[in-house]
Design a protein around this motif. Structure first.
Motif, PDB file in Angstrom:
ATOM      1  N   GLU A 286     -10.461  -3.362  -6.020  1.00  0.00           N
ATOM      2  CA  GLU A 286      -9.551  -3.762  -4.946  1.00  0.00           C
ATOM      3  C   GLU A 286      -8.358  -4.494  -5.534  1.00  0.00           C
ATOM      4  O   GLU A 286      -8.477  -5.226  -6.518  1.00  0.00           O
ATOM      5  N   GLN A 287      -7.220  -4.271  -4.918  1.00  0.00           N
ATOM      6  CA  GLN A 287      -6.020  -5.060  -5.182  1.00  0.00           C
ATOM      7  C   GLN A 287      -5.369  -5.340  -3.840  1.00  0.00           C
ATOM      8  O   GLN A 287      -4.943  -4.426  -3.138  1.00  0.00           O
ATOM      9  N   ASP A 288      -5.316  -6.607  -3.474  1.00  0.00           N
ATOM     10  CA  ASP A 288      -4.798  -6.995  -2.162  1.00  0.00           C
ATOM     11  C   ASP A 288      -3.288  -6.934  -2.068  1.00  0.00           C
ATOM     12  O   ASP A 288      -2.743  -6.669  -1.001  1.00  0.00           O
ATOM     13  N   SER A 289      -2.604  -7.256  -3.158  1.00  0.00           N
ATOM     14  CA  SER A 289      -1.152  -7.450  -3.101  1.00  0.00           C
ATOM     15  C   SER A 289      -0.460  -6.193  -2.601  1.00  0.00           C
ATOM     16  O   SER A 289      -0.973  -5.077  -2.735  1.00  0.00           O
ATOM     17  N   ALA A 290       0.716  -6.376  -2.006  1.00  0.00           N
ATOM     18  CA  ALA A 290       1.439  -5.294  -1.341  1.00  0.00           C
ATOM     19  C   ALA A 290       1.538  -4.070  -2.242  1.00  0.00           C
ATOM     20  O   ALA A 290       2.093  -4.148  -3.335  1.00  0.00           O
ATOM     21  N   PRO A 291       0.994  -2.928  -1.799  1.00  0.00           N
ATOM     22  CA  PRO A 291       0.983  -1.735  -2.665  1.00  0.00           C
ATOM     23  C   PRO A 291       2.362  -1.322  -3.145  1.00  0.00           C
ATOM     24  O   PRO A 291       2.530  -0.922  -4.299  1.00  0.00           O
ATOM     25  N   ASN A 292       3.365  -1.410  -2.270  1.00  0.00           N
ATOM     26  CA  ASN A 292       4.702  -0.964  -2.669  1.00  0.00           C
ATOM     27  C   ASN A 292       5.327  -1.872  -3.719  1.00  0.00           C
ATOM     28  O   ASN A 292       6.312  -1.507  -4.362  1.00  0.00           O
ATOM     29  N   ALA A 293       4.751  -3.067  -3.868  1.00  0.00           N
ATOM     30  CA  ALA A 293       5.280  -4.001  -4.871  1.00  0.00           C
ATOM     31  C   ALA A 293       4.609  -3.814  -6.220  1.00  0.00           C
ATOM     32  O   ALA A 293       5.000  -4.437  -7.201  1.00  0.00           O
ATOM     33  N   GLN A 294       3.595  -2.959  -6.276  1.00  0.00           N
ATOM     34  CA  GLN A 294       2.885  -2.773  -7.537  1.00  0.00           C
ATOM     35  C   GLN A 294       3.783  -2.032  -8.520  1.00  0.00           C
ATOM     36  O   GLN A 294       4.394  -1.019  -8.179  1.00  0.00           O
ATOM     37  N   PRO A 295       3.886  -2.525  -9.740  1.00  0.00           N
ATOM     38  CA  PRO A 295       4.754  -1.889 -10.723  1.00  0.00           C
ATOM     39  C   PRO A 295       4.205  -0.553 -11.194  1.00  0.00           C
ATOM     40  O   PRO A 295       3.016  -0.260 -11.012  1.00  0.00           O
ATOM     41  N   ASN A 296       5.046   0.234 -11.783  1.00  0.00           N
ATOM     42  CA  ASN A 296       4.689   1.516 -12.376  1.00  0.00           C
ATOM     43  C   ASN A 296       4.340   2.552 -11.298  1.00  0.00           C
ATOM     44  O   ASN A 296       3.389   2.357 -10.541  1.00  0.00           O
TER      45      ASN A 296
END
Length: 318
Positions: A286-296
């Motif tokens: 899981e990764q909670d942080s905003a998906p569109n802000a994820q790098p790469n």
């Protein structure tokens, strides 16, 4: 009755700074080197919490996302709702068909406490339709962080859990850091210990969010996350395998910022290497942080693919 149990159990007397320490050495010793070496996440037990790719579900729908997750290699999913944004409405029966077509198994779902209060049987019906063995919540048991507040919450969870068990399901609660704080009217009692103590182990289970457990240990010191699991392996059907980096202020939020698996500082090799019963758990990235802000690129699905590879390749030390 619950108060008498608290008074007579050392677990709930003077736990501040020593939570889970008594008897931990006999329960949680590290595995022998030969056992700890090799793959730490058993094949076939690796999944994903769908909240991590919620942007793609909202944009493209379950059919597209399930196909991508299956292609990456995931075989298990945990739901965070049964809607798919602007793509259109979808029924649990239709979702189940998409799971089956893509070789995916639903292992759980996060629902609100209000959903259980208002529509418990309907929630259990959906879980059965989707073929889930577990159904739970990511909400704290209660906002009332007193002994009485947790006693009341435990009664509620025991009732829901009994209903779930009668249907062949397990009801679970997923932690954030706040559950590892102390009762406001008993600063020697850690709330996570209290919830374990007051809920019936036949009916109520826990999903350990590993990152937020480490956040709890950083914010409210005195325990090791792995000790809870080794002391009560039967109560933890699933993990959230979430990595993170510490926030500058340990008291801020959950104490960590979540990142892709392998990009943070959480000692997963140590945690998984010390587990006594690795094959009985489900390991959900899981990764909670905003998906569109994820790098790469390509955003959240790219993070899901990279995290899957790193989890699959995680090895113990000899």
């Amino acid at each position: 009755m619950a108060k008498q149990k608290i008074d007579r159990r050392a677990l709930l007397r003077g736990l501040a700074g020593t939570t889970m320490a008594v008897g931990a050495a006999s329960l949680t010793g590290a595995l022998p080197a030969a056992a700890a070496a090799g793959r730490l996440i058993p094949q076939g037990h690796m999944g994903i919490q769908l909240y991590s790719v919620r942007d793609k579900i909202n944009e493209f729908g379950f059919a597209y996302v399930f196909d991508e997750l299956s292609r990456i290699g995931y075989r298990e999913v945990e739901f965070a709702g049964y809607t798919q944004g602007d793509v259109g409405t979808i029924t649990p029966q239709q979702i189940r068909r998409l799971l089956d077509v893509n070789g995916l198994k639903a292992v759980g779902s996060h629902r609100g406490l209000g959903d259980f209060r208002r529509n418990l049987e309907q929630e259990l019906d959906i879980a059965e339709t989707l073929g889930m063995p577990n159904i739970g919540t990511a909400e704290a048991p209660t906002g009332d962080r007193t002994i009485a507040g947790y006693q009341k919450a435990a009664e509620e969870f025991n009732t829901w859990g009994a209903a779930a068990t009668a249907r062949g399901l397990k009801l679970y609660q997923h932690n954030h850091t706040i559950e590892f704080s102390f009762a406001t009217d008993r600063p020697d009692v850690r709330l996570y210990d209290l919830f374990l103590e007051l809920t019936d182990p036949r009916f109520v289970y826990l999903e350990l969010d590993i990152l937020w457990a480490y956040g709890g240990a950083r914010k409210y010191p005195g325990f090791r996350p792995v000790d809870y699991v080794n002391a009560h392996p039967e109560r933890f059907p699933m993990f959230h395998v979430k990595d993170g980096v510490p926030l500058p202020d340990p008291q801020q939020g959950n104490s960590y910022l979540d990142v892709e698996f392998g990009a943070g500082v959480i000692p997963f090799t140590e945690f998984f290497g010390e587990l006594k019963h690795r094959g009985r758990f489900e390991y959900l990235w899981e990764q909670d942080s905003a998906p569109n802000a994820q790098p790469n690129p390509p955003g959240s699905l790219g993070a899901a693919a990279r995290s899957y590879r790193r989890m699959r390749n995680l090895r113990g030390t000899k």
